[in-house]
Design an enzyme around this catalytic site. Structure first.
Site, PDB file in Angstrom:
ATOM      1  N   SER A  94       0.866  -1.182   0.000  1.00 37.58           N
ATOM      2  CA  SER A  94       0.000   0.000   0.000  1.00 37.58           C
ATOM      3  C   SER A  94       0.896   1.223   0.000  1.00 37.58           C
ATOM      4  O   SER A  94       2.010   1.179   0.537  1.00 37.58           O
ATOM      5  CB  SER A  94      -0.882   0.027   1.249  1.00 37.58           C
ATOM      6  OG  SER A  94      -1.521   1.285   1.380  1.00 37.58           O
ATOM      7  N   TYR A 118      -1.482  -1.105  10.284  1.00 35.57           N
ATOM      8  CA  TYR A 118      -1.579  -1.419   8.858  1.00 35.57           C
ATOM      9  C   TYR A 118      -0.377  -0.850   8.104  1.00 35.57           C
ATOM     10  O   TYR A 118       0.291  -1.549   7.331  1.00 35.57           O
ATOM     11  CB  TYR A 118      -2.882  -0.824   8.315  1.00 35.57           C
ATOM     12  CG  TYR A 118      -3.128  -1.017   6.836  1.00 35.57           C
ATOM     13  CD1 TYR A 118      -3.673  -2.205   6.362  1.00 35.57           C
ATOM     14  CD2 TYR A 118      -2.855  -0.001   5.919  1.00 35.57           C
ATOM     15  CE1 TYR A 118      -3.928  -2.384   5.013  1.00 35.57           C
ATOM     16  CE2 TYR A 118      -3.106  -0.172   4.573  1.00 35.57           C
ATOM     17  CZ  TYR A 118      -3.647  -1.357   4.115  1.00 35.57           C
ATOM     18  OH  TYR A 118      -3.897  -1.531   2.779  1.00 35.57           O
TER      19      TYR A 118
HETATM   20  P1  NDP Z   1     -11.082  -7.064   0.368  1.00 31.38           P
HETATM   21  O1  NDP Z   1     -11.377  -7.043   1.830  1.00 31.38           O
HETATM   22  O2  NDP Z   1     -12.081  -6.502  -0.581  1.00 31.38           O
HETATM   23  O3  NDP Z   1     -10.760  -8.572  -0.079  1.00 31.38           O
HETATM   24  C1  NDP Z   1      -9.898  -9.342   0.721  1.00 31.38           C
HETATM   25  C2  NDP Z   1      -9.854 -10.772   0.213  1.00 31.38           C
HETATM   26  O4  NDP Z   1      -8.984 -11.525   1.069  1.00 31.38           O
HETATM   27  C3  NDP Z   1     -11.191 -11.474   0.270  1.00 31.38           C
HETATM   28  O5  NDP Z   1     -11.224 -12.454  -0.730  1.00 31.38           O
HETATM   29  C4  NDP Z   1     -11.158 -12.097   1.671  1.00 31.38           C
HETATM   30  O6  NDP Z   1     -12.076 -13.182   1.770  1.00 31.38           O
HETATM   31  C5  NDP Z   1      -9.708 -12.559   1.741  1.00 31.38           C
HETATM   32  N1  NDP Z   1      -9.184 -12.662   3.112  1.00 31.38           N
HETATM   33  C6  NDP Z   1      -9.158 -11.685   4.051  1.00 31.38           C
HETATM   34  N2  NDP Z   1      -8.601 -12.131   5.185  1.00 31.38           N
HETATM   35  C7  NDP Z   1      -8.267 -13.427   4.984  1.00 31.38           C
HETATM   36  C8  NDP Z   1      -7.653 -14.422   5.770  1.00 31.38           C
HETATM   37  N3  NDP Z   1      -7.282 -14.192   7.042  1.00 31.38           N
HETATM   38  N4  NDP Z   1      -7.443 -15.642   5.242  1.00 31.38           N
HETATM   39  C9  NDP Z   1      -7.823 -15.908   3.965  1.00 31.38           C
HETATM   40  N5  NDP Z   1      -8.410 -14.996   3.153  1.00 31.38           N
HETATM   41  C10 NDP Z   1      -8.629 -13.772   3.661  1.00 31.38           C
HETATM   42  O7  NDP Z   1      -9.675  -6.338   0.262  1.00 31.38           O
HETATM   43  P2  NDP Z   1      -8.962  -5.532  -0.953  1.00 31.38           P
HETATM   44  O8  NDP Z   1      -9.154  -6.233  -2.224  1.00 31.38           O
HETATM   45  O9  NDP Z   1      -9.318  -4.108  -0.831  1.00 31.38           O
HETATM   46  O10 NDP Z   1      -7.450  -5.641  -0.468  1.00 31.38           O
HETATM   47  C11 NDP Z   1      -6.543  -6.606  -0.942  1.00 31.38           C
HETATM   48  C12 NDP Z   1      -5.132  -6.153  -0.597  1.00 31.38           C
HETATM   49  O11 NDP Z   1      -4.905  -4.873  -1.176  1.00 31.38           O
HETATM   50  C13 NDP Z   1      -4.874  -6.005   0.906  1.00 31.38           C
HETATM   51  O12 NDP Z   1      -3.574  -6.452   1.211  1.00 31.38           O
HETATM   52  C14 NDP Z   1      -4.978  -4.506   1.119  1.00 31.38           C
HETATM   53  O13 NDP Z   1      -4.217  -4.070   2.211  1.00 31.38           O
HETATM   54  C15 NDP Z   1      -4.406  -4.000  -0.193  1.00 31.38           C
HETATM   55  N6  NDP Z   1      -4.777  -2.618  -0.487  1.00 31.38           N
HETATM   56  C16 NDP Z   1      -6.083  -2.277  -0.718  1.00 31.38           C
HETATM   57  C17 NDP Z   1      -6.402  -0.958  -0.978  1.00 31.38           C
HETATM   58  C18 NDP Z   1      -7.803  -0.500  -1.227  1.00 31.38           C
HETATM   59  O14 NDP Z   1      -8.029   0.714  -1.303  1.00 31.38           O
HETATM   60  N7  NDP Z   1      -8.776  -1.385  -1.375  1.00 31.38           N
HETATM   61  C19 NDP Z   1      -5.374   0.088  -1.007  1.00 31.38           C
HETATM   62  C20 NDP Z   1      -4.050  -0.393  -0.744  1.00 31.38           C
HETATM   63  C21 NDP Z   1      -3.780  -1.690  -0.512  1.00 31.38           C
HETATM   64  P3  NDP Z   1     -12.725 -13.605   3.224  1.00 31.38           P
HETATM   65  O15 NDP Z   1     -13.062 -12.340   3.935  1.00 31.38           O
HETATM   66  O16 NDP Z   1     -13.892 -14.449   2.871  1.00 31.38           O
HETATM   67  O17 NDP Z   1     -11.650 -14.401   3.911  1.00 31.38           O
END
Ligand code: NDP
Length: 256
Positions: free
Chosen positions: A145, A158
């Protein structure tokens, strides 16, 4: 396999059911890769896999919680079984955030964000290393990020995990270059996903974000997955150890 394709490649993309991870699964699969993904929710994962099969993508999945060490190990065993002990691409996408002032975090919240964002990415690299090495050509991508590059009022723990991931990228890039494994980090600014939808639904907040962003808007998951795919392709084989911001210019905006 062509210069702009991923035919014959195998990939593990963590957290592929929603948001950025979902876009990465679809991008890599559309370019010809065989993909394995995971999430904590069996039902949602099952629905996604049905959709992907209908689109002709070769995607399988495991239900697992990557904040748990033994579940990461099980995931890698399943990946090893599916891909014959080899893996070309590891996309460490899973991550979450708790937003509050630094003085208010509990010890449990600290451990939870650290385990989910940082320890999981680090440990998955460790246990994927033999598979990446055996593939003859490995590429690790971390979804970091811009909060790991500059100060943003988003949540200190974070930001700490993302800053550490950017350093992990550099160390692994140097240490595993001899194994022909590259490591790069993709650092987004605000992207519309389930992680940010409630925040961005607050129009005053969105306006503040956009006002700091030269391109004047937030980003879409496909604008992240495009770079992830490039970093896995033959066209990027001299790029390693880098953290690349995909941020509409936010991190270069001094004061415009
Ligand atoms: P979302 O919350 O929309 O999606 C996260 C995904 O990861 C889901 O499929 C979720 O499924 C899965 N997940 C979360 N926790 C776990 C776990 N403990 N074990 C297995 N699966 C897990 O997140 P984003 O797409 O927004 O974010 C993805 C990445 O991008 C992250 O690392 C975030 O920090 C990074 N990011 C996002 C930004 C944004 O603005 N959206 C900006 C900068 C970075 P489930 O909950 O069912 O497990």
């Amino acid at each position: 396999s062509g210069r702009w394709a991923l035919h014959g490649k195998t990939a593990l993309v963590t957290g592929g059911t929603r948001g950025i991870g979902r876009a990465v699964v679809e991008e890599l699969a559309a370019l010809g890769a065989a993909v394995h993904t995971c999430s904590r929710k069996a039902e949602e994962l099952g629905e996604r896999i049905k959709e992907w099969e209908a689109r002709g993508f070769r995607v399988t999945g495991s239900v697992c919680d990557l904040s748990e060490r033994d579940q990461r190990e099980r995931l890698l065993r399943e990946v090893g079984n599916r891909f014959g002990g080899k893996l070309n691409i590891l996309v460490n996408n899973v991550g979450t955030n708790i937003r509050k002032p630094t003085t208010e975090f509990t010890a449990e919240e600290y451990s939870f964000v650290m385990a989910t964002n940082l320890e999981s990415a680090y440990h998955l690299c460790q246990i994927a290393h033999p598979l990446l090495k055996l593939s003859g050509s490995g590429s690790i991508i971390f979804i970091s990020s811009v909060c790991g590059m500059v100060g943003v009022f988003s949540g200190t723990i974070y930001a700490m995990t993302k800053g550490a991931i950017n350093q992990l990228t550099k160390n692994i890039a140097c240490e595993w270059a001899k194994d022909n494994i590259r490591a790069n980090s993709v650092a987004p600014w605000y992207i519309t996903t389930s992680l940010t939808e409630r925040l961005l639904a607050n129009k005053d907040f969105e306006e503040q974000v956009v006002s700091r962003t030269p391109l004047g808007r937030v980003g879409e998951p496909e604008e992240i997955s495009a770079l992830v795919a490039f970093l896995c392709m033959p066209g990027s084989t001299y790029i390693t150890g880098q953290t690349i911001a995909v941020d509409g210019g936010m991190t270069v905006n001094g004061f415009y």
